[in-house]
Design a protein around this motif. Sequence first.
Motif, PDB file in Angstrom:
ATOM      1  N   SER A 387       0.806  -1.223   0.000  1.00  0.00           N
ATOM      2  CA  SER A 387       0.000   0.000   0.000  1.00  0.00           C
ATOM      3  C   SER A 387       0.838   1.272   0.000  1.00  0.00           C
ATOM      4  CB  SER A 387      -0.962  -0.006   1.192  1.00  0.00           C
ATOM      5  OG  SER A 387      -0.250  -0.223   2.392  1.00  0.00           O
ATOM      6  N   SER A 388       2.029   1.228   0.572  1.00  0.00           N
ATOM      7  CA  SER A 388       2.869   2.440   0.601  1.00  0.00           C
ATOM      8  C   SER A 388       3.351   2.841  -0.794  1.00  0.00           C
ATOM      9  CB  SER A 388       4.070   2.216   1.524  1.00  0.00           C
ATOM     10  OG  SER A 388       4.874   1.149   1.055  1.00  0.00           O
ATOM     11  N   ARG A 389       3.223   1.938  -1.769  1.00  0.00           N
ATOM     12  CA  ARG A 389       3.628   2.231  -3.145  1.00  0.00           C
ATOM     13  C   ARG A 389       2.452   2.650  -4.031  1.00  0.00           C
ATOM     14  NH1 ARG A 389       6.304  -2.799  -5.707  1.00  0.00           N
ATOM     15  NH2 ARG A 389       6.276  -1.329  -7.462  1.00  0.00           N
ATOM     16  N   ASP A 403      -1.549  -3.974   2.768  1.00  0.00           N
ATOM     17  CA  ASP A 403      -0.768  -3.451   3.896  1.00  0.00           C
ATOM     18  C   ASP A 403       0.335  -4.422   4.275  1.00  0.00           C
ATOM     19  OD1 ASP A 403      -2.356  -1.195   4.060  1.00  0.00           O
ATOM     20  OD2 ASP A 403      -3.784  -2.125   5.436  1.00  0.00           O
ATOM     21  N   GLU A 405       4.982  -4.296   5.156  1.00  0.00           N
ATOM     22  CA  GLU A 405       6.253  -3.589   5.038  1.00  0.00           C
ATOM     23  C   GLU A 405       6.829  -3.835   3.642  1.00  0.00           C
ATOM     24  OE1 GLU A 405       7.745  -1.512   7.243  1.00  0.00           O
ATOM     25  OE2 GLU A 405       5.809  -1.709   8.279  1.00  0.00           O
TER      26      GLU A 405
END
Length: 590
Positions: A387-389, A403, A405
């Motif tokens: 999700s951070s991308r 979600d 790392e």
Amino acid sequence: MISRQTFLRAVVLGWGGERKVWALLERRTMMNGVEKTNGEDLATEEQLITPWTVSVASGYTLLRDPRHNKGLAFTEYERDAHYLRGLLPPALMTQELQEKKLMHNLRQYEVPLQRYMAMMDLQERNERLFYKLLIDNVEELLPVVYTPTVGEACQKYGSIFRRPQGLYISLKEKGKILEVLKNWPERNIQVIVVTDGERILGLGDLGCQGMGIPVGKLSLYTALGGLRPSACLPVTIDVGTNNEKLLNDEFYIGLRQRRATGQEYAELLEEFMTAVKKNYGEKVLVQFEDFANHNAFDLLEKYSPTHLVFNDDIQGTASVVLAGLLAALKLVGGALADHKFLFLGAGEAGTGIAELIALELSKQTKAPLEETRKKIWLVDSKGLIVSSRKESLQHFKKPWAHDHEPVKGLLDAVKDHLGVGKTFTKEVVEAMASINEKPLILALSNPTSQSECTAEEAYTWSKGRAIFASGSPFNPVEYNSEVFVPGQANNAYIFPGFGLGLIMSGAIRVHDDMLLAASEALASQVKQENFDKGLIYPPFSNIRNISANIAAKVAAKAYELGLASRLPRPKDLVKHAESCMYSPVYRSYR
């Protein structure tokens, strides 16, 4: 008035020194069903047109017509009736003997490309004998006419190009594509396979030389799915190529310019799709092949609501892989929902497979699609999709950004216990084997040289515990005195039967449930004797029966969804599918 049940006989006409034979082949059509005569494909044609006639030129011209040439199989009567006396040696040869001779000759070639060229020459010389060879020897000849050999053929297409097969539509034809389609001699086209050559197998941009893919796919539509050759149209859309080697190759057969993009590209494709529908009607199936990711998803999304379209790289691959997973549950145990899935690659194949698995999970568990997607993880060139991308991802990857790392590599993703050209390294396979008693490894990239790992590597590194299948074929592997037979997760299991199901039901749109039906039908064809060998796909030797069963399930779903236009629905769809199939047996000319 001509009755629905009609028998036709030959008429011989002669004028001005020119002889022409109208060979009217026997056809029988009944009011309440279809009766097959001489193996001719009836049910994939419109049934209300009778009688059916075929004009066959006589003499030397007949011997140069691949649709009707039989070579030394012409009988004594036919040699007289069609003015062939003296144009053939006196010997008579059955089709079976011709087949035996040609298979002997093919096996003498040591270079696969030579076999490919010999098969293409045969197709241009004697169409029925070509398909007879391919149907009767499918396991031996499938790698010749399709992957892996077709990849090399596309790379060298300019050098081996002889007789054009299919339509080449380039930027030069913009504004007159409908006229170009009308140049094709056949009017009753039921399936078009089209490519723009930008992403041929795992070989990249081959431009106009990608024509080998539509030609090969449609050969399989006939041999494996039973569609008449005359109902199939290969098309290459030539918008240029970014392959510098081809642009500088004096034998390159396409436009010598860099690829058109943006509005110019979209307008050409729009004109093509509009012309196809106008010329061939609502029910013509357009199969997209080997388009690059940035176009493949957009074309499928744009035209699915208005045309009968299917992307084999996205949907066909997904269907055949889902079938393998459903079958593999018999070996690994548990239900589909008990497992997690990890894909290397988040392009057309990876995201297409992932979405179909999620749909099947949702169907089985009644859980929302958004929830079932969370059991599936994808790794692209930058690592695990998380999700951070999300902001930087292409739109088709965003549903798979969960979600977690960030994880950079495939090995790290495997070690993080998410699930299952040389990216499946020894460390990756060993990590899979440490997590799973029977690790399922699908090395799907084509051709063989692009496979993520070889069959031998998979079996050796997993100590003989892997369940392995690949996109292109591998030879059996001996490990610890045991012989392992690799499976083949080839789209040829799905698209011929899938297309036949659409056509015989008169479907007007493709629905995801049809893909699920095709997967379930293929999985159900795997027998215990196959499982005993560690196989999750049935043998190709039975492919026509497999295709008939897939076609029946797809057609049933089309009727169920109200998307079928051929009414009434046949009582036995499997038998109806078999009755639809083209037979390559020679016809008797009267």
